[in-house]
Motif scaffolding. Structure first.
Motif, mmCIF file in Angstrom:
data_model
loop_
_atom_site.group_PDB
_atom_site.id
_atom_site.type_symbol
_atom_site.label_atom_id
_atom_site.label_comp_id
_atom_site.label_asym_id
_atom_site.label_seq_id
_atom_site.Cartn_x
_atom_site.Cartn_y
_atom_site.Cartn_z
ATOM 1 N N CYS A 51 1.488 -5.162 4.141
ATOM 2 C CA CYS A 51 2.641 -6.245 3.767
ATOM 3 C C CYS A 51 2.510 -7.585 4.022
ATOM 4 C CB CYS A 51 3.925 -5.781 4.761
ATOM 5 S SG CYS A 51 5.354 -6.851 4.399
ATOM 6 N N CYS A 59 8.263 -4.831 4.756
ATOM 7 C CA CYS A 59 9.546 -5.580 4.249
ATOM 8 C C CYS A 59 10.317 -4.643 3.143
ATOM 9 C CB CYS A 59 9.197 -6.816 3.511
ATOM 10 S SG CYS A 59 8.269 -6.757 2.205
ATOM 11 N N CYS A 62 7.997 -6.721 -1.069
ATOM 12 C CA CYS A 62 6.852 -7.625 -1.427
ATOM 13 C C CYS A 62 5.955 -6.649 -2.522
ATOM 14 C CB CYS A 62 5.858 -8.071 -0.388
ATOM 15 S SG CYS A 62 5.091 -7.016 0.568
ATOM 16 N N CYS A 65 4.165 -3.900 -0.875
ATOM 17 C CA CYS A 65 5.184 -2.847 -0.280
ATOM 18 C C CYS A 65 5.592 -2.145 -1.320
ATOM 19 C CB CYS A 65 6.274 -3.508 0.304
ATOM 20 S SG CYS A 65 5.799 -4.010 2.271
HETATM 21 ZN ZN LIG Z 1 6.099 -6.188 2.497
#
Ligand SMILES: [Zn+2]
Length: 312
Positions: A51, A59, A62, A65
């Motif tokens: 991440c 999160c 992003c 992710c």
């Molecule tokens: Zn992330």
């Protein structure tokens, strides 16, 4: 916070602390029987490392992710490629070349070995060199049924996280919450036979998993009652497929632990521990390409001797 497996919450919290404190070890090993959530935890650890957000990780927003782990250029899975179902030293040497190259997108590169008990000894030694002088950005995540599947030198350089083991009643509760009502009648028995929630769920939906569990149970019974011939006949059926052979022993390992937790009178703690030790050595030899028919004969002898020994 919702974690992928609620009953392993503590482990996810530990991982988050390690990641947020910048103390994430270079080599992390999740240890536990099949179905205890090791691989889920390992993948969670990988998403924490990849991440790119500074706040709460992972999160989910992003670029890193949003990508599936499998498609992430900084995530590499190392699995057996050869017929013998083991991970060769060449596969580890290949990683070595890439591990020193800077990551593509994330701040880290994650190398995941989901069945690290399949690492050949030479491959473990090559991995050890990498862990001893780790490339700055590389992190290695391994999962194994038991730490005794790996060389002590590898263990001593890694952080081992044992998966939480549930009591039978807790397993039953989790199973009830996760499975369809139509299975209600089978859950009581499964929570007793299977050491982990994952194994019980697999047995519910997969006849092969159910068969493996039954065979492991039968093998254990033959061992405990000293029926060497019965044990060998059963093992003989598995000798054609090394992977299934190893799975059979690891499933039996889970059942021995389960019997130990239930304080099953047929198996004292000392005997059970001796049997677990022999199972681990058998799995190790099977991984290192030992001839399975010879291994079966030797292991059956040792298991029966341990089960019938004068140990209390
Ligand atoms: Zn992330």
């Amino acid at each position: 916070m919702n974690y992928p497996l609620e009953f392993q919450q503590q482990i996810f919290e530990t991982l988050e602390k390690l990641a947020s404190g910048g103390r994430f070890p270079h080599a992390l090993i999740f240890e536990g029987p099949a179905g205890s959530g090791k691989k889920t935890a390992a993948r969670y650890a990988a998403s924490l490392l990849l991440c790119r957000e500074n706040g709460v990780k992972p999160c989910g927003q992003c670029r890193s992710c949003k990508k599936q782990l499998e498609n992430h250029p900084d995530f590499t899975v190392i699995e057996p490629k050869n017929k013998s179902k083991t991970i060769s030293v060449d596969q580890i040497r290949d990683i070595k070349l890439s591990a020193y190259v800077a990551p593509h997108e994330a701040d880290r590169k994650v190398y995941f070995i989901p069945d690290a008990h399949q690492l050949r000894v030479e491959a473990q030694n090559a991995l050890l060199k990498l862990i001893e002088e780790p490339p700055e950005a590389a992190r290695f995540i391994l999962t194994v049924p038991s730490r005794s599947n790996l060389l002590e030198t590898v263990i001593s350089r890694s952080t081992v996280i044992p998966m939480r083991q549930l009591e039978q009643q807790q397993r039953l509760e989790v199973l009830k919450s996760l499975s369809d009502k139509k299975y209600a009648d089978q859950l009581q028995q499964l929570s007793q036979d299977c050491l982990t929630v994952g194994e019980a769920l697999a047995a519910l939906s997969d006849p092969d998993a159910m068969k493996l569990s039954k065979d492991a149970d039968e093998l254990l019974k033959s061992v405990i009652s000293g029926k060497r011939y019965d044990a060998l006949i059963l093992l003989c059926r598995y000798e054609k497929d090394r992977e299934q052979y190893i799975k059979l022993f690891n499933t039996m390992r889970g059942q021995v632990i389960s019997a130990l937790c239930r304080r099953d009178s047929k198996l004292s703690a000392l005997r059970a521990n001796k049997i677990i030790d022999i199972i681990d050595k058998t799995v190790f030899s099977a991984t290192q390409n030992a001839a399975l028919s010879l291994l079966s004969a030797a292991s059956a002898n040792r298991l029966i001797a341990a089960a019938l020994s004068a140990l209390k």
